[in-house]
Write an enzyme that holds these catalytic residues in place. Structure first.
Site, PDB file in Angstrom:
ATOM      1  N   ARG B  46     -37.897  -6.833 -17.088  1.00 49.58           N
ATOM      2  CA  ARG B  46     -37.035  -6.324 -16.022  1.00 49.58           C
ATOM      3  C   ARG B  46     -36.575  -7.485 -15.161  1.00 49.58           C
ATOM      4  O   ARG B  46     -35.435  -7.532 -14.725  1.00 49.58           O
ATOM      5  CB  ARG B  46     -37.757  -5.271 -15.170  1.00 49.58           C
ATOM      6  N   TYR B  98     -11.978   3.129  -7.464  1.00 53.50           N
ATOM      7  CA  TYR B  98     -12.463   3.929  -8.593  1.00 53.50           C
ATOM      8  C   TYR B  98     -13.269   5.132  -8.078  1.00 53.50           C
ATOM      9  O   TYR B  98     -14.085   5.010  -7.167  1.00 53.50           O
ATOM     10  CB  TYR B  98     -13.319   3.046  -9.509  1.00 53.50           C
ATOM     11  N   ASP B 170     -13.874  -5.646  -6.899  1.00 56.13           N
ATOM     12  CA  ASP B 170     -14.034  -5.125  -8.249  1.00 56.13           C
ATOM     13  C   ASP B 170     -12.920  -5.743  -9.093  1.00 56.13           C
ATOM     14  O   ASP B 170     -11.748  -5.416  -8.927  1.00 56.13           O
ATOM     15  CB  ASP B 170     -13.935  -3.594  -8.222  1.00 56.13           C
ATOM     16  N   LYS B 195     -15.500  -2.370 -19.703  1.00 59.75           N
ATOM     17  CA  LYS B 195     -14.065  -2.395 -19.937  1.00 59.75           C
ATOM     18  C   LYS B 195     -13.651  -3.661 -20.687  1.00 59.75           C
ATOM     19  O   LYS B 195     -14.188  -3.934 -21.730  1.00 59.75           O
ATOM     20  CB  LYS B 195     -13.346  -2.214 -18.593  1.00 59.75           C
TER      21      LYS B 195
END
Lengths: 378, 378
Positions: B46, B98, B170, B195
């Protein structure tokens, strides 16, 4: 159906198109819509992925809940659950808690005015005394990390119900194979699936199971909104691991008891913490509420100098963080898993410079004992 | 080294252990330690995984940042980064951000005491006017989703700097190939790596990249404590996807320009939103801060019926959520990416029922136009 059978069944008969006996790894981000306002049930992998769903349905069935949720780590699972609360809320928490959970509560959620009181949850009266008007939940480790204290989950769940609190159980050390907290009255179970559920020291994952459908909707909203979801390959690996959960744990427990007894008789070893040993204060509770004692053993060596010796001289047993895998691991909680807990708290709890924690694997038990013996002697 | 070379020669192109010309997939949860006092570079997956690390260093380098972080999804990147803020803090946010970001900013973070004001950030005055004494962050998307509005990043970052705010951008639609917000004075770049960066519609992932060392340490703390990390298989797939970022982006962008010009001439198309069109109000600002208009465009149709027909009858572009893949994807923001907004909020922003978003992939441009022509004019 017996739980071992249920575990083997996860993902089976899922792929109706080909009849493949395992669920495919759906390595996809999105799903084509059949038409406007129509959906196959899958739109976007963050919101739902068939491989992850097979895992989520599987763990829900194993735990007897209505819905399961898979996350990118155990910490992500717990963090998501904490977002159920709002500023001003208070939670009661097991005091010898996994250090990562403690860090999350104290260093992140406290800044949003969530308050936490840490108590010995093996004593119900202490939990009861810590309840305040704004207490919303109890977060309890059913078998604690690293001191192996046992919580009376049935009693605690009843107390929570009575006082209108959510009962959240971190059941990582026991897994649904050994204990099913939802059947004992708890509302939510949470797992670091990295540990026994995946079981091979090869995947970082977290799981949550919820009993109440309305609560499940809220948890789903958070899973989808925050987006800390488990990827398809890792989901598939956890499913694969869970198919051998029963056989692994059977062997691990058998080894753990053998090693705990051997340690108890060793002159260089002081206290041994293992709930399967006669005289352990939580032994009767586990006998009644679980079908085993797990495979974690903590013990104190008699002299601090032995710590480094044991950690570094063991050959089969690796000195590494984490637990629950097929390979046996040994850790030094004071400086590893519990380093984030305040030194005075650690000292009070007994997480000291003599304490070592063993996660017992599925190697031959005699080989493990032989490895420990040579490490103590050298 | 130039950008296209850096995509391939990311510092991890040769595995030091074997000389394999790629990064191994470290499907592991923990690492054996050799010393009690000094743990190795890796102790728990992690916290650190070599495969994820290769990806994180690559994205940091591409964005000209100091440090990169990979998350389980774009939303996990956004949610984790927003935990930089505390109860009582206020954020100024672009209004057509978004839908998933809008959802956490309106439904989740307010519960923790973090408030957001949504403004049209194409106007620097609107940003200035929305800043309050407790404002700590400015959150931008440019081009915005789905309206492709352009915000002046240098101008906005200068205001933020003067007022002591952290600027978050972003950069999903542009990728560092076309726009590098850190070079323009912004503090944190966020991506849905799902994306264009990954580019194959087969992975869900997110990134945060920073230049400042102290900010980097804080995000690192949050990433590890919150645990919404990206798994090793997905990390490897994104590294693989990144190798073709430049060639994919160039081809898709070229096609998008031709498609945008063609759409502008169609009778049933009332408006085309694409920053590569000279008529776009943000054309000049965009050209000043980015090296291309990207491969996403939106357009409005003359009626809801025509919109429905297009979405249901188009063949080459998949009607699906998401964007930025090798396949063209057509989506319906009002019902998909921005479904989390109320009808009133959507309409106020111009996200109408006749708005369609097209992410142009790698199909031959002539085939894409023929398909659109058949549906629009056939």
């Amino acid at each position: 159906m017996n739980i071992t059978t249920q575990a083997v069944q996860i993902g089976l008969q899922w792929d109706t198109r080909t009849g493949a006996v395992t669920v495919p790894v759906y390595q996809t981000a999105t799903f084509k819509h059949p038409g406007l306002g129509q959906s196959t049930g899958y739109d976007y992998t963050r919101s739902g992925n068939p491989t992850r769903q097979a895992l989520e349905e599987g763990i829900a069935r194993l735990d007897g809940g209505v819905r399961g949720f898979a996350y990118s780590s155990g910490m992500a699972a717990i963090a998501n659950l904490l977002l159920l609360f709002r500023k001003g809320d208070h939670l009661i928490v097991t005091e010898d808690l996994y250090g990562g959970t403690y860090r999350l509560f104290e260093k992140i959620f406290r800044q949003y005015d969530l308050d936490f009181t840490y108590v010995d949850t093996s004593d119900i009266s202490k939990v009861e005394r810590a309840i305040r008007p704004e207490t919303r939940a109890l977060f309890v480790e059913s078998l604690t990390n690293p001191l192996l204290k046992v919580a009376d989950v049935r009693g605690l769940a009843a107390l929570c119900k009575d006082r209108g609190m959510l009962c959240i159980v971190d059941n990582t050390f026991l897994t649904p194979y050994l204990q099913r907290p939802l059947e004992l009255g708890a509302d939510i179970t949470v797992y670091s699936a990295t540990k026994y559920l995946a079981g091979h020291n090869d995947t970082v994952a977290g799981l949550v199971v919820v009993k109440d459908p309305e609560l499940a909707e809220k948890v789903y909203f958070l899973q989808n909104s925050v987006g800390a979801v488990l990827g398809p390959q890792d989901s598939w690996l956890v499913i694969r691991g869970m198919k051998t959960l029963g056989v692994r744990l059977d062997r691990q427990q058998e080894n753990a008891l053998k090693i705990a007894r051997w340690l108890q008789a060793h002159p260089k070893v002081g206290t041994v913490h293992y709930p399967g040993l006669a005289g352990h204060p939580g032994r009767e509770t586990l006998r009644e509420q679980a079908r085993g004692f797990g495979a974690m053993v903590a013990f104190e060596v008699v002299d601090p100098s032995l710590v480094e010796q044991v950690l570094l001289k063991t050959e089969l047993i690796s000195f590494a963080e984490s637990l629950g895998g097929v390979e046996t691991l040994i850790t030094f909680p004071e400086v590893q898993t519990h380093a984030d807990i305040l030194p005075e708290t650690r000292a009070r709890l007994g997480i000291n410079n003599l304490l070592l924690r063993l996660s017992v694997g599925i190697e031959d038990g005699d080989d493990l004992i032989g490895d420990l013996a040579q490490a103590f002697e050298s | 080294m130039k950008f296209g070379t850096r995509l391939l020669h990311n510092g991890h192109e040769i595995d030091p252990a074997t000389n394999a010309v790629g990064v191994p997939i470290y499907q592991v949860s923990t690492y054996r330690q050799e010393s009690v006092d000094h743990f190795g570079r890796y102790d728990y997956a992690r916290s650190d995984n070599p495969t994820r690390e290769a990806l994180e260093e690559t994205i940091a380098s591409l964005e000209n940042g100091g440090r990169g972080f990979a998350f389980a999804s774009g939303m996990a990147a956004i949610s984790t980064t927003l935990l930089l803020f505390s109860a009582g803090d206020h954020l100024v946010v672009g209004e057509d951000v978004y839908g998933g970001a809008f959802r956490v900013l309106t439904k989740l973070f307010p519960r923790l005491g973090i408030e957001a004001t949504f403004v049209d950030t194409t106007s620097l005055d609107a940003i200035r006017e929305a800043i309050r004494p407790n404002t700590r962050g400015l959150y931008l998307e440019t081009p915005s989703n789905p309206l492709l509005k352009i915000t002046d990043l240098s101008g906005a970052a200068a205001i933020a700097k003067e007022r002591g705010l952290i600027t978050l951008v972003d950069n999903t639609f542009m990728t560092p190939y076309l726009q590098r917000p850190l070079d323009l004075g912004c503090d944190i770049v966020i991506h849905s790596g799902t994306k264009f960066l990954n580019g194959h519609s087969d992975v869900i992932c997110g990134f945060a990249v920073v230049k400042d060392r102290e900010l980097g340490s804080r995000i690192r703390f949050l990433q590890n404590a919150f645990g919404a990390i990206l798994g090793p298989q997905d990390s490897w797939l994104v590294l693989r996807g990144l190798k073709t970022l430049k060639v994919r982006m160039e081809e898709s962008q070229k096609s998008a320009g031709i498609v945008a010009e063609w759409l502008s001439k169609q009778e049933r198309v009332t408006e085309v939103l694409y920053p590569g069109l000279a008529s776009h109000p943000g054309f000049a600002i965009h050209r000043g801060q980015a090296s291309g208009p990207g491969a996403v465009l939106s357009f409005r149709l003359s009626s809801v019926e025509a919109t429905r027909k297009l979405l249901e009858e188009i063949r080459l572009a998949a009607f699906a959520v998401s964007l930025g893949g090798v396949e063209s994807i057509v989506s319906y923001p009002a019902r998909m990416s921005h479904a989390a907004m109320s009808t009133r909020e959507r309409e106020a922003r111009g996200i109408s029922d006749t708005l369609v978003r097209l992410s142009v992939g790698l199909e031959d441009t002539d085939d894409l136009i023929a398909d659109l022509d058949r549906v629009l004019n056939g």
